[in-house]
Scaffold this motif. Structure first.
Motif, mmCIF file in Angstrom:
data_model
loop_
_atom_site.group_PDB
_atom_site.id
_atom_site.type_symbol
_atom_site.label_atom_id
_atom_site.label_comp_id
_atom_site.label_asym_id
_atom_site.label_seq_id
_atom_site.Cartn_x
_atom_site.Cartn_y
_atom_site.Cartn_z
ATOM 1 N N SER A 149 0.792 -1.249 -0.021
ATOM 2 C CA SER A 149 0.184 -0.111 0.016
ATOM 3 C C SER A 149 1.021 1.221 0.037
ATOM 4 N N ALA A 158 -0.845 3.272 3.804
ATOM 5 C CA ALA A 158 -1.159 2.453 4.774
ATOM 6 C C ALA A 158 -0.543 2.712 6.139
ATOM 7 N N SER A 163 -5.568 4.970 5.399
ATOM 8 C CA SER A 163 -5.312 3.900 4.179
ATOM 9 C C SER A 163 -4.341 4.373 3.230
ATOM 10 N N SER A 164 -4.356 3.944 2.180
ATOM 11 C CA SER A 164 -3.483 4.454 0.980
ATOM 12 C C SER A 164 -4.114 5.471 0.477
ATOM 13 N N GLY A 215 -6.950 10.082 2.403
ATOM 14 C CA GLY A 215 -6.954 8.870 2.903
ATOM 15 C C GLY A 215 -8.373 8.562 3.666
ATOM 16 N N SER A 242 -6.790 -0.788 2.802
ATOM 17 C CA SER A 242 -5.735 -0.160 1.557
ATOM 18 C C SER A 242 -5.321 -1.006 0.544
#
Length: 310
Positions: A37, A40, A148-149, A266, A280
């Protein structure tokens, strides 16, 4: 005026994904993409997450068999439409349903929850599985939550009334003497303080609606928001204003810091959430297969017309 009813969110997303599939890199045999990712948190690596651990039955969601998604209210265009995150319209609504689909949840199993912007990434346990609300990825926020990504690469922009001195600015120096404002807790406010560095402190507002009202009432000369929101505000909400320009991406992963990396939005999760790596992984797959690009093209304004302020 409400827009014409659209087909179901997942049906639209499936069609977009099919259009992009011809140009995609091949996926794993289990139907999920692999690879590390790009944003992440330390809660897990998308590269080592197995398909089985990301199956819906294996995910430790807040409600069994449901995916709870948080966002602020009102839910603004172009990220959402008609203040209804559940209708699948608007970029972030569509992205949320695309992530849900990748995780194996049907549209009917997505539950929306109202979460104030600042509360989404404040320390403490969360009542949502993930929150989507234009939250920029940065290391300060990662101290309190998982992120997250990145699902969207963003720049900030300056909006000013057309007859304001700020509207004539062609560089950052032209903004130093004007009254600037932004929403509290946002990268927009960081940009004012760290890139523009005005002569007087920025006005800080709890909501973008309050910032827009201050702009219209002449309490500030200009406000800073993300670029798609800037185009929407000037095109639909404050037509007497203009997009003065966009700012170069600040350093750091999703914010300021000096490394030159681009800012990204994100998804927000509990600190140490067992879902982070799977979420992610889903975002990474949507970027690779062209879904995010297709959704961005459909829902967000083209930024080509905004000059860069240096």
């Amino acid at each position: 005026m409400r827009s014409r009813p659209a087909p179901s969110a997942l049906a639209v997303l499936a069609a977009l994904t099919a259009l992009a599939a011809a140009a995609c890199a091949p996926q794993e045999a289990d139907g999920t993409a692999s690879g590390p990712s790009s944003g992440a948190s330390s809660a897990g690596s998308a590269a080592t997450t197995t398909a089985a651990s990301c199956a819906p039955a294996a995910l430790a969601t807040k409600a069994r068999g449901k995916l709870t998604v948080g966002t602020d209210t009102p839910a603004y265009a172009p990220w959402f439409q008609d203040d209804d995150p559940s209708n699948g319209k608007g970029f972030e609504s569509a992205v949320a349903y695309a992530v849900a689909q990748r995780l194996g949840f049907a549209e009917k199993d997505v539950v929306w929850q109202k979460v104030a912007f600042n509360n989404a990434f404040a320390p403490g346990a969360k009542t949502f599985d993930f929150d989507i609300n234009q939250v920029s990825i940065n290391e300060d926020r990662r101290k309190a939550v998982d992120l997250s990504s990145g699902y969207y690469d963003v720049r900030q922009a300056v909006i000013a009334l057309k007859d304001s001195p700020a509207a004539k600015a062609t560089d950052l120096a032209g903004l130093k003497g004007v009254r600037l404002g932004a929403q509290v807790g946002t990268t927009s406010l960081d940009v004012i303080n760290e890139q523009i560095k005005p002569d007087r402190p920025a006005a800080v507002f709890q909501k973008n609606d309050l910032a827009k009202s201050a702009l219209k009432n002449g309490q500030v000369d200009a406000i800073v928001v993300d670029l798609p929101t800037a185009f929407y505000i000037t095109g639909a909400e404050v037509p007497e204003a203009k997009v003065v320009g966009q700012l170069e991406a600040a350093g750091g992963t999703g914010g300021t810091g000096g490394t030159g990396a681009k800012e990204q939005f994100g998804l927000v999760l509990d600190k140490g959430s067992p879902l982070t790596s799977c979420v992610s992984r889903a975002v990474d797959a949507l970027r690779r297969d062209g879904t995010l690009a297709a959704l961005e093209k459909r829902w967000l304004s083209d930024a080509a017309g905004a000059p860069v302020l240096k």
